[in-house]
Design an enzyme around this catalytic site. Structure first.
Site, PDB file in Angstrom:
ATOM      1  CG  MET A   1       6.083  13.104  -1.560  1.00  0.00           C
ATOM      2  SD  MET A   1       5.248  12.677  -0.070  1.00  0.00           S
ATOM      3  CE  MET A   1       5.057  14.290   0.617  1.00  0.00           C
ATOM      4  N   PRO A   2       6.843  11.218  -5.943  1.00  0.00           N
ATOM      5  CG  PRO A   2       8.754  11.081  -7.257  1.00  0.00           C
ATOM      6  CD  PRO A   2       8.179  11.775  -6.087  1.00  0.00           C
TER       7      PRO A   2
END
Length: 75
Positions: A1-2
């Site tokens: 989950m950047p």
């Protein structure tokens, strides 16, 4: 989950939306994930504060994190 953080000088809200969409799309395609997993913030920086707020702490002091060096040298 950047999470992407963009620090930028003097862009309109419309330009920020375009930047956010383009970066989200690029990261989504590169990582092979849905854009729903990506978050992005844009921080406005005054031009006069760029050295102290961005260049020194983010570029000079964190060279290992820098994957694209700037083509300018304000020093």
């Amino acid at each position: 989950m950047p999470h992407i953080i963009v620090k930028i000088v003097g862009q309109s809200e419309e330009d920020k939306k375009i930047i956010a969409a383009a970066l989200t799309d690029t990261l989504s395609k590169t990582l092979g994930i849905s854009g729903d997993f990506i978050s992005l913030s844009i921080e406005d920086v005054l031009k006069d504060n760029w050295m102290e707020d961005v260049y020194k702490p983010e570029i000079i002091e964190k060279p290992k994190n820098l994957y694209k060096k700037p083509g300018y040298d304000p020093l």
